[in-house]
Design an enzyme around this catalytic site. Structure first.
Site, PDB file in Angstrom:
ATOM      1  N   LYS A 144       0.870  -1.192   0.000  1.00 41.05           N
ATOM      2  CA  LYS A 144       0.000   0.000   0.000  1.00 41.05           C
ATOM      3  C   LYS A 144       0.901   1.234   0.000  1.00 41.05           C
ATOM      4  CE  LYS A 144      -4.053   0.311   2.132  1.00 41.05           C
ATOM      5  NZ  LYS A 144      -5.148   0.155   1.177  1.00 41.05           N
TER       6      LYS A 144
HETATM    7  N1  PMP Z   1      -6.855  -3.575  -3.475  1.00 38.18           N
HETATM    8  C1  PMP Z   1      -6.452  -2.307  -3.261  1.00 38.18           C
HETATM    9  C2  PMP Z   1      -5.726  -1.585  -4.352  1.00 38.18           C
HETATM   10  C3  PMP Z   1      -6.723  -1.672  -2.039  1.00 38.18           C
HETATM   11  O1  PMP Z   1      -6.314  -0.413  -1.817  1.00 38.18           O
HETATM   12  C4  PMP Z   1      -7.450  -2.377  -1.047  1.00 38.18           C
HETATM   13  C5  PMP Z   1      -7.801  -1.704   0.255  1.00 38.18           C
HETATM   14  N2  PMP Z   1      -6.815  -1.864   1.217  1.00 38.18           N
HETATM   15  C6  PMP Z   1      -7.819  -3.704  -1.307  1.00 38.18           C
HETATM   16  C7  PMP Z   1      -7.503  -4.269  -2.529  1.00 38.18           C
HETATM   17  C8  PMP Z   1      -8.504  -4.519  -0.251  1.00 38.18           C
HETATM   18  O2  PMP Z   1      -7.598  -4.872   0.764  1.00 38.18           O
HETATM   19  P1  PMP Z   1      -8.063  -5.120   2.256  1.00 38.18           P
HETATM   20  O3  PMP Z   1      -9.090  -6.170   2.210  1.00 38.18           O
HETATM   21  O4  PMP Z   1      -6.842  -5.546   2.980  1.00 38.18           O
HETATM   22  O5  PMP Z   1      -8.607  -3.818   2.747  1.00 38.18           O
END
Ligand code: PMP
Length: 330
Positions: free
Chosen positions: A175
């Site tokens: 991220k």
């Molecule tokens: N893909 C992206 C690009 C994201 O930013 C997120 C949000 N964090 C997700 C998928 C989903 O991840 P998570 O379930 O860990 O929030």
């Protein structure tokens, strides 16, 4: 100074989204007034996008009078992995970060659903594009948070003309703040064209995820999702949903690349993420998905997940870390 929170805002993914600022923040290892956690104009992360973040959620359980944070140690493990990609050594473990978050939530008296934003950033006020010789700072804030997506039972998505960043360009697996310009381009163009969400294709033309969500399609009774080698974020909700589908709903889950036209022909399409939870996509590029209404598997998964995150499913209680009582650590 403890602040009692009430339901103050509803975050909506609009261009005019307003957030009421919190009174406190965890910053440089302490809980401080939010207004005291300031950064300067030359901050490296602000100029070059050299920050990583984590997005977690706290869910208030009224019967137990407890706030449950969903899988904090897993979130902080990924946060630290993202930081490592930017050569950041935070000198903190997932448990240290969870302890910091917990002290913030306790001191703030957060007794409502909330969204938690952890940030590690190069706070040096200096010029020069690089990742070495810089010092990372860590902050965490928590905001009251209701429903993220207005249209989560029948979202209309488009295939974006923006391509997903690839592992050798800017790893989507982490991220990384700068990488989110890619998501923002896709999301804004989709919303301004009247769609709810964008689905993005990766370098090799496969559909990999939404702007901030992982992607699942249902074809012939099996659920298919791209593997982590397809330029996706390694989503915590994705991992949880895969386990719930297999163990609780007895549904087969296959990880493989997904063609664009498989999305059009799918029986069901849904997106998962911490912010959105589980969104049913019922139209893509003005084509109805399946019956054009939320499908059976998505319809079963959504309430199951809603129970899990609030600590109401004994099978997955270990995913829910209590803030106010002593006990499980996530
Ligand atoms: N893909 C992206 C690009 C994201 O930013 C997120 C949000 N964090 C997700 C998928 C989903 O991840 P998570 O379930 O860990 O929030």
């Amino acid at each position: 100074m403890a602040t009692q929170w009430t339901e103050k805002i509803q975050l909506e993914p609009t261009t005019t989204q307003k957030v009421e600022l919190p009174e406190l923040a965890y910053y440089r290892g302490r809980v401080v007034p939010y207004a005291d956690a300031r950064i300067g104009l030359l901050t490296h992360a602000l100029n070059y996008g050299t920050a990583v973040f984590g997005g977690l959620r706290g869910h208030w359980n009224e019967e137990e009078q407890e706030l449950f944070v969903f899988r904090p140690l897993d979130h902080f493990r990924r946060f630290l992995d993202s930081a490592r990609l930017l050569r950041m050594d935070l000198g903190l473990s997932p448990s240290d970060l969870w302890a910091g978050l917990r002290s913030l939530l306790r001191e703030q008296g957060t007794r409502t659903d909330c969204y938690i934003r952890a940030l590690a950033f190069y706070g040096d006020e200096t010029l020069g594009v690089r990742l070495h010789g810089l010092t990372p700072d860590v902050s965490i804030v928590a905001l009251p948070f209701g429903h993220f997506v207005a249209n989560d039972e029948n979202a209309h998505a488009c295939i974006s003309s923006w391509q997903r960043i690839s592992d050798n360009v800017l790893p989507a697996r982490g991220k990384i703040a700068g990488g989110y310009v890619n998501s923002a381009l896709a999301k804004s163009d989709a919303q301004l064209a009247g769609f709810d969400e964008a689905l993005v294709l990766n370098d090799d033309g496969h559909v990999c995820e939404g702007s901030v969500e992982n992607l699942f399609v249902v074809r012939g009774g099996a659920v298919v999702t791209p593997p982590v080698t397809q330029d996706i974020l390694e989503g915590i909700t994705r991992r949880s949903v895969m386990q719930m589908l297999r163990q609780d709903l007895g549904v087969e889950v296959v990880e493989r690349p997904i063609d664009r036209t498989e999305v059009y022909l799918a029986d069901e399409v849904f997106l998962t993420g911490t912010g959105v939870q589980i969104v049913a996509v019922t139209r893509v590029d003005n084509r109805a998905i399946g019956s054009g209404r939320m499908g059976d598997i998505t319809g079963r998964l959504r309430p199951a997940m809603a129970a899990v995150v609030r600590g109401r499913d004994p099978k997955h209680r270990d995913w829910c870390a209590p803030v106010f009582r002593e006990g499980a650590t996530g």
